[in-house]
Design an enzyme around this catalytic site. Structure first.
Site, mmCIF file in Angstrom:
data_model
loop_
_atom_site.group_PDB
_atom_site.id
_atom_site.type_symbol
_atom_site.label_atom_id
_atom_site.label_comp_id
_atom_site.label_asym_id
_atom_site.label_seq_id
_atom_site.Cartn_x
_atom_site.Cartn_y
_atom_site.Cartn_z
ATOM 1 N N GLU A 6 13.900 -3.240 8.614
ATOM 2 C CA GLU A 6 13.412 -1.981 9.178
ATOM 3 C C GLU A 6 12.812 -2.209 10.565
ATOM 4 O OE1 GLU A 6 10.797 0.082 6.474
ATOM 5 O OE2 GLU A 6 12.468 0.650 5.169
ATOM 6 N N GLU A 37 18.066 0.423 1.072
ATOM 7 C CA GLU A 37 16.772 0.562 0.388
ATOM 8 C C GLU A 37 16.390 2.037 0.355
ATOM 9 O OE1 GLU A 37 13.392 -1.938 1.767
ATOM 10 O OE2 GLU A 37 12.179 -0.121 1.566
HETATM 11 C C1 IDC Z 1 6.181 -2.339 0.223
HETATM 12 C C2 IDC Z 1 5.887 -2.785 -1.189
HETATM 13 C C3 IDC Z 1 4.429 -3.091 -1.331
HETATM 14 C C4 IDC Z 1 4.045 -4.100 -0.260
HETATM 15 C C5 IDC Z 1 4.403 -3.568 1.111
HETATM 16 C C6 IDC Z 1 4.103 -4.522 2.242
HETATM 17 O O1 IDC Z 1 6.317 -1.787 -2.087
HETATM 18 O O2 IDC Z 1 4.151 -3.621 -2.628
HETATM 19 O O3 IDC Z 1 2.644 -4.309 -0.320
HETATM 20 O O4 IDC Z 1 5.785 -3.293 1.145
HETATM 21 O O5 IDC Z 1 4.919 -5.625 2.191
HETATM 22 C C7 IDC Z 1 9.620 -0.082 3.168
HETATM 23 C C8 IDC Z 1 9.759 -1.558 3.253
HETATM 24 C C9 IDC Z 1 9.235 -2.221 2.006
HETATM 25 C C10 IDC Z 1 8.012 -1.510 1.467
HETATM 26 C C11 IDC Z 1 8.439 -0.112 1.034
HETATM 27 C C12 IDC Z 1 7.323 0.707 0.378
HETATM 28 O O6 IDC Z 1 11.087 -1.973 3.527
HETATM 29 O O7 IDC Z 1 8.930 -3.557 2.338
HETATM 30 O O8 IDC Z 1 7.562 -2.201 0.336
HETATM 31 N N1 IDC Z 1 8.963 0.585 2.192
HETATM 32 O O9 IDC Z 1 6.253 0.897 1.257
HETATM 33 N N2 IDC Z 1 10.060 0.799 4.024
HETATM 34 C C13 IDC Z 1 9.662 2.031 3.647
HETATM 35 C C14 IDC Z 1 8.970 1.906 2.476
#
Ligand code: IDC
Length: 477
Positions: free
Chosen positions: A303, A395
């Protein structure tokens, strides 16, 4: 050596090959430099719309068998540009275009045909080219010496045999991008539906033989996204260990007939260039190690955020060649601006990509969404972009973008119905037991080690399993 001009002969038209293609342009030109027993015919058909077009070409070798080929032609109008092609390595220089054969379709016997194509853009007028060359010989639709035996009627050697297994990889084989779709070994569009891991640094105990068998058999998933964070105690802390962990999961997915999407999970910082050297090292290793496998797809940056599309594009154009050097036929997926929102989350849209696409073949672009946060304006942009760019939802969540909260069933249904209709592949965040709404497994499941039965699934997990389990009906001819 001089090539000796030959008198023009009566040329064999390729009427049989073009019979079904009413709009086909058949090149029938005087032979100028034909060598003995060389010849070729090309049909070129297009679908066009304002500013864009898809071209499909059928190349027939009427000469001696070849083990690889280069097709050449010139766009008649200076405003015609090749955007993305398939089934060949395409290049444009000025108005001259070449398409070089790939491993699987380089061999063309006498009379054999293969189909290739590309998406293009145009300004001005959009006339079809009328002259083509194959390995430097002008395609006249005839041979230098007329054949004494009729061309073989057996199917072209490029058609793979029927599948011998029933898993997603056994049926679909090596994937490639054709037109705007992800296509299987039969050149037919398919949609892969599966799950993403959570960060490997935190949830390694969720990715075992037992859990992945549950994903393949009980969930009937086609795809495992292997989410390898780079920061947050991820890859940068121990490149060798994380590379090995990814490779092990590629093998486990392969053993269960699932595709493996290798996700270089950049998130913070959002500029992929921060990790360019790490990406080159990582992808050089995993692409060399997994080159012979048919189940691997590469996602080069998760991302990107806070950076321009031109920066992301430059990153992609530096990382993709590293992969291609080892694994030339694998599909590569490129993240987009604004947390892979096609730019929408940072006030843009997909036009910036269409106007300035990554100069590489066999690639797709990433779109991510979280159903409780991203709704109609994002869906509208995906629908608009899908008619111009190959997209892969590597994702998404059923909840908010925080990864937590309740399942938004209405929005999740609207999203997944749209992706199903457009045949856009997807992976859901996450197949893990994290204590957050997006996780499919209830907290404690991974330590307990049982991954089937209704008591292990969260609301999101039960919802996703129901969506993923429905039959795929992958086409095999
Ligand atoms: C989130 C995880 C969470 C973690 C956070 C930071 O769900 O447990 O603490 O990342 O690493 C994304 C990202 C993905 C995120 C997810 C939800 O690719 O890494 O995971 N998210 O926030 N993009 C949009 C949402």
């Amino acid at each position: 050596m001089f090539s000796i001009p030959r008198p023009s002969r009566r040329h064999l038209l390729v009427g049989g090959a073009v019979g079904a293609l009413a709009l086909a342009t058949t090149a029938v030109l005087p032979s100028t430099n034909a060598m003995a027993a060389t010849g070729c015919a090309v049909t070129y058909t297009t679908n066009s719309w304002p500013g864009g077009f898809t071209a499909n070409l059928t190349v027939t070798n009427l000469g001696d068998p070849v083990s690889n080929w280069t097709l050449g032609f010139t766009f008649p109008d200076g405003g015609q540009r090749l955007v993305q092609g398939w089934s060949a390595t395409w290049q444009q220089s000025g108005s001259a275009v070449t398409g070089r054969s790939l491993d699987y379709n380089g061999s063309l016997g006498t009379g054999a045909s293969t189909t290739v194509g590309f998406n293009g853009s145009w300004t001005g007028s959009n006339p079809n080219p009328t002259s083509f060359t194959l390995n430097g010989t002008v395609c006249t639709g005839g041979t230098g010496t007329p054949p004494t035996t009729p061309p073989p009627t057996t199917p072209p050697p490029t058609t793979p045999p029927p599948p011998t297994g029933t898993t997603p990889v056994a049926i679909n084989g090596q994937l490639r991008v054709c037109g705007l779709n992800l296509c299987n070994q039969y050149g037919r569009p398919i949609q892969l539906r599966g799950m993403s891991t959570h960060g490997l640094q935190w949830f390694a105990n969720c990715y075992t033989d037992t859990s992945l068998s549950a994903l393949a058999d009980d969930w009937q998933a086609d795809l495992l996204r292997i989410s390898m964070y780079v920061q947050e105690k991820g890859y940068e802390t121990n490149p060798t260990a994380f590379t090995n962990q990814v490779n092990t999961l590629v093998d486990k997915a392969e053993a269960r007939g699932m595709y493996a999407l290798i996700d270089f999970h950049t998130l913070t910082p959002g500029d992929p260039m921060y990790n360019l050297d790490r990406a080159k090292t990582f992808f050089a290793n995993v692409s060399a190690r997994n080159a012979a496998k048919k189940n691997v797809i590469y996602e080069i940056t998760n991302e990107p955020n806070g950076v321009s599309w031109s920066t992301i594009r430059s990153y992609a154009e530096q990382v993709i060649p590293v992969i291609r050097a080892n694994d030339p036929d694998a599909v590569v997926i490129v993240g987009t601006r604004g947390w892979s929102s096609l730019g929408v989350s940072e006030g843009g849209n997909s036009d910036e990509i269409v106007n300035n696409p990554v100069r590489a073949e066999n690639i797709m672009y990433t779109f991510h969404f979280y159903a409780a946060s991203h709704k109609d304006n994002y869906r509208n942009e995906v629908q608009r972009a899908a008619s111009r760019l190959p997209l892969f939802v590597t994702e998404f969540g059923t909840v908010t973008y925080t990864g937590d909260g309740a399942v938004d069933t209405a929005s999740s249904n609207a999203w997944l119905d749209l992706l199903d209709r457009l045949k856009i592949s997807y992976a859901n965040w996450t197949f893990s037991d994290a204590a957050e709404g997006s996780a499919a497994l209830r907290p404690g499941t991974c330590a307990a080690g049982t991954f089937t039965g209704p008591s292990v699934l969260t609301e999101s997990g039960a919802y996703m399993r129901n969506r993923i389990r429905t039959p795929d009906n992958f086409p095999t001819s």
